[in-house]
Design an enzyme around this catalytic site. Sequence first.
Site, short mmCIF file in Angstrom:
data_model
loop_
_atom_site.label_atom_id
_atom_site.label_comp_id
_atom_site.label_asym_id
_atom_site.label_seq_id
_atom_site.Cartn_x
_atom_site.Cartn_y
_atom_site.Cartn_z
N CYS A 52 -2.26 -4.65 -10.41
CA CYS A 52 -1.57 -3.49 -9.81
C CYS A 52 -2.63 -2.54 -9.28
O CYS A 52 -3.41 -1.98 -10.06
CB CYS A 52 -0.68 -2.81 -10.85
SG CYS A 52 0.09 -1.31 -10.22
N HIS B 95 1.48 -12.23 -2.83
CA HIS B 95 2.07 -11.40 -1.77
C HIS B 95 2.43 -12.25 -0.56
O HIS B 95 1.65 -13.13 -0.15
CB HIS B 95 1.07 -10.33 -1.31
CG HIS B 95 0.87 -9.26 -2.32
ND1 HIS B 95 1.61 -8.11 -2.33
CD2 HIS B 95 0.04 -9.19 -3.39
CE1 HIS B 95 1.24 -7.36 -3.37
NE2 HIS B 95 0.28 -7.99 -4.04
N GLU C 282 8.64 -4.85 -4.08
CA GLU C 282 7.81 -5.39 -5.16
C GLU C 282 8.61 -6.33 -6.07
O GLU C 282 9.73 -6.00 -6.49
CB GLU C 282 7.24 -4.26 -6.01
CG GLU C 282 6.10 -3.53 -5.34
CD GLU C 282 5.28 -2.72 -6.32
OE1 GLU C 282 5.24 -3.07 -7.52
OE2 GLU C 282 4.71 -1.71 -5.88
N CYS D 43 2.35 0.34 -2.59
CA CYS D 43 1.88 -0.82 -3.38
C CYS D 43 0.43 -1.07 -3.00
O CYS D 43 0.15 -1.42 -1.84
CB CYS D 43 2.75 -2.04 -3.11
SG CYS D 43 2.19 -3.51 -4.00
N GLY E 104 -0.33 -4.65 -2.35
CA GLY E 104 0.40 -4.97 -1.12
C GLY E 104 -0.38 -4.51 0.11
O GLY E 104 -0.42 -5.21 1.13
N1 LIG Z 1 5.10 -5.65 -8.65
C1 LIG Z 1 3.77 -6.20 -8.68
C2 LIG Z 1 2.86 -5.48 -9.62
C3 LIG Z 1 2.60 -4.04 -9.26
C4 LIG Z 1 1.88 -3.84 -7.93
C5 LIG Z 1 1.54 -2.42 -7.69
N2 LIG Z 1 2.57 -1.48 -7.56
C6 LIG Z 1 0.33 -2.14 -6.85
O1 LIG Z 1 0.07 -0.95 -6.56
O2 LIG Z 1 -0.43 -3.06 -6.56
C7 LIG Z 1 3.82 -7.68 -9.06
O3 LIG Z 1 4.82 -8.13 -9.61
O4 LIG Z 1 2.85 -8.39 -8.77
#
Ligand SMILES: N[C@@H](CCC[C@H](N)C(=O)O)C(=O)O
Length: 275
Positions: free
Chosen positions: A75, A160, A209, A218, A221
Amino acid sequence: MLLKFTKMHGLGNDFMVVDLVSQRAKIFPDQVRELADRNFGIGFDQLLIVEPPTDPDMDFKYRIFNADGSEVEQCGNGARCFARFVYDKRLTSKKTINVETRGGNIQLNLTDDGVTVDMGVPHLLPESIPFIADQQQEKYLLEVEGDAFSIGAVSMGNPHGVLLVDDVDNAPVDSLGPKIENHERFPNRVNVGFMQVVSRNEVRLRVHERGAGETLACGTGACAAVVAGRLQGLLDEVVDVHLPGGTLKIQWAGEGKPVMMTGPTARVFEGQIYL
Ligand SMILES: N[C@@H](CCC[C@H](N)C(=O)O)C(=O)O
């Protein structure tokens, strides 16, 4: 037991941060879901846990749970908040902090402008994302309910998919995002970014997400979007990524090099809750 926590956010991607170096607790997935609830709990996109490292070369172990209770690998916005948290709580006096995560080791640097994170080298081989495809490509055709979408696939430790759109404000984040998140070609599910390229140094991005729905920002992301855009020849090395919650600066020199992410952190409040 009474558990102390800090509520933080990175560009509106919000977190409950818990120090399990000085406190002892075991938090189960159903408790994560209850705590994440924005009406009946504290409310957050991810729970971040600070633990002692298992690797003696690292300063901490960083564990991440999505709002749906799933434990994930990485994250990015959380990593910046993690650095600010361990420094402000005096768990370390270092401004360069090495951290182990499920998605690999990362380095966090506290600066006057916020926190810069060396997010590591992105993984592009389909099996390391994981994504089902015969060979690595810059973009893949993904069929969703009879329609074909061109998608970049990148792992920043976590998976991703990145789609190009003409107008991010009208992108089908809520409708298409969950369908791609649960697509059979992404066996571990996937985070889904919708990217509008504004110029070679500027993009607009919204991310659905995995395990949390659309968030205001994100970090991984943003890194994945720049990697996907660079691989398709659309972007230069340094890119401002504008997310609904604000802007991250992402730098990527190219294949085999690490992605650097710089952005702010914010502490919202301190709390304690009975588990
Ligand atoms: N939802 C993501 C994990 C969290 C990512 C995050 N918010 C970021 O800032 O990178 C997953 O399931 O991989």
